[in-house]
Motif scaffolding. Structure first.
Motif, PDB file in Angstrom:
ATOM      1  N   SER A  22       0.817  -1.215   0.000  1.00  0.00           N
ATOM      2  CA  SER A  22       0.000   0.000   0.000  1.00  0.00           C
ATOM      3  C   SER A  22       0.846   1.258   0.000  1.00  0.00           C
ATOM      4  N   PHE A  23       2.145   1.151   0.275  1.00  0.00           N
ATOM      5  CA  PHE A  23       3.011   2.321   0.322  1.00  0.00           C
ATOM      6  C   PHE A  23       3.668   2.628  -1.021  1.00  0.00           C
ATOM      7  N   ILE A  24       3.468   1.780  -2.017  1.00  0.00           N
ATOM      8  CA  ILE A  24       4.015   2.033  -3.345  1.00  0.00           C
ATOM      9  C   ILE A  24       3.135   3.079  -4.018  1.00  0.00           C
ATOM     10  N   LYS A  25       3.719   4.200  -4.370  1.00  0.00           N
ATOM     11  CA  LYS A  25       2.973   5.304  -4.962  1.00  0.00           C
ATOM     12  C   LYS A  25       3.154   5.269  -6.473  1.00  0.00           C
ATOM     13  N   LEU A  46      13.370   8.652 -15.681  1.00  0.00           N
ATOM     14  CA  LEU A  46      13.427   9.148 -14.308  1.00  0.00           C
ATOM     15  C   LEU A  46      14.752   8.681 -13.728  1.00  0.00           C
ATOM     16  N   GLY A  47      15.718   9.589 -13.639  1.00  0.00           N
ATOM     17  CA  GLY A  47      17.046   9.204 -13.158  1.00  0.00           C
ATOM     18  C   GLY A  47      17.660   8.181 -14.093  1.00  0.00           C
ATOM     19  N   SER A  48      18.014   7.014 -13.564  1.00  0.00           N
ATOM     20  CA  SER A  48      18.600   5.959 -14.395  1.00  0.00           C
ATOM     21  C   SER A  48      17.547   4.970 -14.898  1.00  0.00           C
ATOM     22  N   ASP A  49      16.283   5.186 -14.545  1.00  0.00           N
ATOM     23  CA  ASP A  49      15.190   4.319 -15.006  1.00  0.00           C
ATOM     24  C   ASP A  49      14.618   4.842 -16.322  1.00  0.00           C
ATOM     25  N   THR A  50      14.434   3.948 -17.290  1.00  0.00           N
ATOM     26  CA  THR A  50      13.831   4.311 -18.566  1.00  0.00           C
ATOM     27  C   THR A  50      12.703   3.331 -18.870  1.00  0.00           C
ATOM     28  N   LEU A  51      11.526   3.885 -19.140  1.00  0.00           N
ATOM     29  CA  LEU A  51      10.363   3.089 -19.517  1.00  0.00           C
ATOM     30  C   LEU A  51      10.048   3.352 -20.978  1.00  0.00           C
ATOM     31  N   LYS A  52       9.510   2.356 -21.650  1.00  0.00           N
ATOM     32  CA  LYS A  52       9.198   2.485 -23.075  1.00  0.00           C
ATOM     33  C   LYS A  52       7.756   2.049 -23.310  1.00  0.00           C
ATOM     34  N   THR A  53       7.058   2.782 -24.191  1.00  0.00           N
ATOM     35  CA  THR A  53       5.715   2.395 -24.601  1.00  0.00           C
ATOM     36  C   THR A  53       5.558   2.664 -26.093  1.00  0.00           C
ATOM     37  N   VAL A  54       4.588   2.031 -26.692  1.00  0.00           N
ATOM     38  CA  VAL A  54       4.328   2.212 -28.118  1.00  0.00           C
ATOM     39  C   VAL A  54       3.289   3.306 -28.326  1.00  0.00           C
ATOM     40  N   VAL A  55       3.288   3.831 -29.534  1.00  0.00           N
ATOM     41  CA  VAL A  55       2.280   4.816 -29.932  1.00  0.00           C
ATOM     42  C   VAL A  55       1.213   4.066 -30.716  1.00  0.00           C
ATOM     43  N   ASN A  56      -0.024   4.185 -30.282  1.00  0.00           N
ATOM     44  CA  ASN A  56      -1.136   3.474 -30.897  1.00  0.00           C
ATOM     45  C   ASN A  56      -2.152   4.497 -31.393  1.00  0.00           C
ATOM     46  N   ASN A  57      -2.263   4.641 -32.714  1.00  0.00           N
ATOM     47  CA  ASN A  57      -3.149   5.637 -33.324  1.00  0.00           C
ATOM     48  C   ASN A  57      -2.857   7.039 -32.809  1.00  0.00           C
ATOM     49  N   GLY A  58      -1.578   7.321 -32.553  1.00  0.00           N
ATOM     50  CA  GLY A  58      -1.161   8.626 -32.088  1.00  0.00           C
ATOM     51  C   GLY A  58      -1.207   8.795 -30.575  1.00  0.00           C
ATOM     52  N   ASN A  59      -1.759   7.843 -29.850  1.00  0.00           N
ATOM     53  CA  ASN A  59      -1.876   7.949 -28.390  1.00  0.00           C
ATOM     54  C   ASN A  59      -0.819   7.099 -27.696  1.00  0.00           C
ATOM     55  N   PHE A  60      -0.352   7.585 -26.545  1.00  0.00           N
ATOM     56  CA  PHE A  60       0.560   6.797 -25.727  1.00  0.00           C
ATOM     57  C   PHE A  60       0.176   6.930 -24.257  1.00  0.00           C
ATOM     58  N   THR A  61       0.499   5.882 -23.482  1.00  0.00           N
ATOM     59  CA  THR A  61       0.179   5.848 -22.054  1.00  0.00           C
ATOM     60  C   THR A  61       1.270   5.103 -21.310  1.00  0.00           C
ATOM     61  N   PHE A  62       1.641   5.632 -20.152  1.00  0.00           N
ATOM     62  CA  PHE A  62       2.502   4.940 -19.201  1.00  0.00           C
ATOM     63  C   PHE A  62       1.654   4.688 -17.961  1.00  0.00           C
ATOM     64  N   PRO A  63       1.102   3.485 -17.800  1.00  0.00           N
ATOM     65  CA  PRO A  63       0.251   3.211 -16.627  1.00  0.00           C
ATOM     66  C   PRO A  63       1.065   2.749 -15.420  1.00  0.00           C
ATOM     67  N   ASN A  64       0.599   3.112 -14.253  1.00  0.00           N
ATOM     68  CA  ASN A  64       1.152   2.624 -12.979  1.00  0.00           C
ATOM     69  C   ASN A  64       2.667   2.765 -12.869  1.00  0.00           C
ATOM     70  N   ILE A  65       3.158   3.983 -13.081  1.00  0.00           N
ATOM     71  CA  ILE A  65       4.587   4.233 -12.920  1.00  0.00           C
ATOM     72  C   ILE A  65       4.820   4.967 -11.608  1.00  0.00           C
ATOM     73  N   LYS A  66       6.014   4.814 -11.053  1.00  0.00           N
ATOM     74  CA  LYS A  66       6.274   5.411  -9.751  1.00  0.00           C
ATOM     75  C   LYS A  66       6.301   6.936  -9.846  1.00  0.00           C
ATOM     76  N   THR A  67       5.977   7.569  -8.743  1.00  0.00           N
ATOM     77  CA  THR A  67       5.904   9.024  -8.705  1.00  0.00           C
ATOM     78  C   THR A  67       7.299   9.625  -8.886  1.00  0.00           C
TER      79      THR A  67
END
Length: 105
Positions: A22-25, A46-67
């Motif tokens: 429950s403490f994971i933000k 974010l710092g040394s962390d890199t997340l990647k997502t695809v573009v779908n019909n021009g839209n992109f989303t990064f769900p549930n990533i740390k604050t």
């Protein structure tokens, strides 16, 4: 007495495990790329962390990533150029919309 002690330890251990998650933000980032076919992927750094997502019909989303405060990199498909957006704040339980990212040739 021995059984009571074991039950107490089991309940305490279970409570610790449940509360530790429950403490994971986390939050979300979303946006839109124009023209829609100008980019295939978007990175969130974010710092040394890199997340990647695809573009779908021009839209992109990064769900549930740390604050934290991210830099968003939209990787353009040639002849389009890459675009970066700095200081994108992700807040707990909030979706941050970076809006429309227009890629130039």
């Amino acid at each position: 007495m021995k059984r009571t002690a074991i039950n107490y330890l089991m309940v305490t251990g279970l409570a610790i495990i449940l509360f530790s998650f429950s403490f994971i933000k986390t939050g979300n980032i979303r946006g839109k790329v124009l023209p829609a076919e100008a980019a295939a992927e978007v990175l969130a750094v974010l710092g040394s962390d890199t997340l990647k997502t695809v573009v779908n019909n021009g839209n992109f989303t990064f769900p549930n990533i740390k604050t934290g405060t991210y830099t968003i990199l939209v990787k353009g498909i040639p002849p389009y150029k890459d675009v970066s957006i700095k200081n994108v704040a992700v807040i707990d339980s909030v979706t941050t919309d970076v809006g429309v990212v227009k890629l130039q040739q």
